[in-house]
Write an enzyme that holds these catalytic residues in place. Sequence first.
Site, PDB file in Angstrom:
ATOM      1  N   CYS A   1     -10.320  12.364 -43.194  1.00 15.42           N
ATOM      2  CA  CYS A   1      -9.946  13.358 -42.188  1.00 15.42           C
ATOM      3  C   CYS A   1      -8.468  13.736 -42.256  1.00 15.42           C
ATOM      4  CB  CYS A   1     -10.287  12.856 -40.782  1.00 15.42           C
ATOM      5  SG  CYS A   1      -9.304  11.441 -40.220  1.00 15.42           S
TER       6      CYS A   1
ATOM      7  N   CYS B   1       0.842  -1.200   0.000  1.00 18.32           N
ATOM      8  CA  CYS B   1       0.000   0.000   0.000  1.00 18.32           C
ATOM      9  C   CYS B   1       0.877   1.250   0.000  1.00 18.32           C
ATOM     10  CB  CYS B   1      -0.915   0.013   1.218  1.00 18.32           C
ATOM     11  SG  CYS B   1      -1.935   1.501   1.336  1.00 18.32           S
TER      12      CYS B   1
ATOM     13  N   CYS C   1      -0.236   4.947 -38.127  1.00 15.32           N
ATOM     14  CA  CYS C   1      -1.468   5.313 -38.829  1.00 15.32           C
ATOM     15  C   CYS C   1      -2.634   4.414 -38.427  1.00 15.32           C
ATOM     16  CB  CYS C   1      -1.252   5.279 -40.341  1.00 15.32           C
ATOM     17  SG  CYS C   1      -0.744   3.667 -41.000  1.00 15.32           S
TER      18      CYS C   1
END
Length: 499
Positions: A445, A234, A481
Amino acid sequence: MINTETSMTRADMIRCVLCKDAPCDAACEVIDPGSYLRNIWFKNEHTAALRLPEDNPCINCDAHCEKACVRPKEVPIRELINRLYDRVRPVCETHPPQDENRLKADLCGVPLENPFMLSSSVVASTYDMCARAFEAGWAGISFKTVCSLDIHEASPRFSSVYGSDGGIIGFKNIEQLSDHSVAENMEIFRRLKNNYPKKVILASIMGQNEEEWGELAHLCEENGADAIELNFSCPNMAEGDLGSDIGQVPEFVKKFTSAAKNACRIPVLAKLTPNVDSMSPAAEAAILGGADGISAINTIKSVTGIDMHTFVSEPDVHGHSAVGGYSGNAVKPIALRFITEIAKNPKLENVYISGMGGIETWRDALDFILLGAGSIQITTAVMQYGYRIIDDLKSGLNLYMAEKGFEKINDMVGLGLCKLSETTNTLERDTILYPKFIRERCIGCGRCSISCSDGGHQAVSMSKSRKPVLDVKKCVGCHLCVLVCPQRAIEPGKRMPVE
């Protein structure tokens, strides 16, 4: 068979907020649209398509569901249902399994109905919450860490990082351990085990010395815990000999693991911190101390933003803040890296791993299983979406296993390890996998061209008709891409030898 070409994504329904008691359900007399939207959101569109009625009720429908939406007409519910019928159902090859027997797993030998558990956190911190999770279908819980400390939480104690769609991708907490007394938590364990005897209780504990680690482990076993999880990780208790301070020191890990293991007869797992360069030293120390398995990962130390006017980082607790633990889907790649490290370590051969860190969907869970995890723990996704996500976790994984012919979870554990290298030096470099443009999906686009020009190899240009053109002499097959296309109109194409 699951096919990326027909897959639907959250982008298709980004304005949906996954309502409780969804108004779209009440508006439709034939189906519950909200449940199908949840299927799509959690990458379970094949299950959705297979459980639809035989005849499409949306063909001559007035779309009352869209009008009833809390964001009226902003979620294309009818179109999404039609796509399930027209694009997804035709490629589904396997009928939904009639039972969940293949989902049976185990936690260091303790039987689990399925591999899905709640991880130690607020989502598993009271009797009522755990009972509702069990009723929903979760196989077990790692109860919020039991300790003898007097815990008082700060307010607020959460902050988050948002993606471009407005949804949470990363989540920070400065929350500590259970604020119930040890006696109160033991009473919860007894009630849960009495009322849900087939569910698994993994008792997360944190002691302040060897004696206390052993005492807590023994108490949890006496009161119904099926296994112990030692919280060595933790980040919000990192002071003295607590929390991630322990997980960073193998000697402490071994010593306290041994103390807990010697005090109980049930399995003991060490939950390790990712706030290290390598998890192997602590994992090896835990096994030397007698641990039966490893849990990983806990949250990552983080800072999530500074207010530009007050200069206080998030969350702002009355003018101050603190470094906290980062979780959510953003940490999944880091979690998988540590799971891989443990699973491939020859000194830890066949060690049991309970995996967690950024899991939201059954696909996320499958990644952990294929890299060596025998069970899955989840918190942040439940905090966002509720216990109800168990339905898609189970049905999605169950359908995948049926399609692939897997009879049990253990058949899949570690199957991805042999194809994953520690470095890139071993990868083949004599061919190029070129991108392929799906013209009917392209909207012109130009995002592919921008990214390739400014972040790649200047191989993609745009024609006068606003269509991408690939220069194969410049293309190196990096696939930037493919990743940036908002229409998913670019896919891997042919692999060719390097000229």
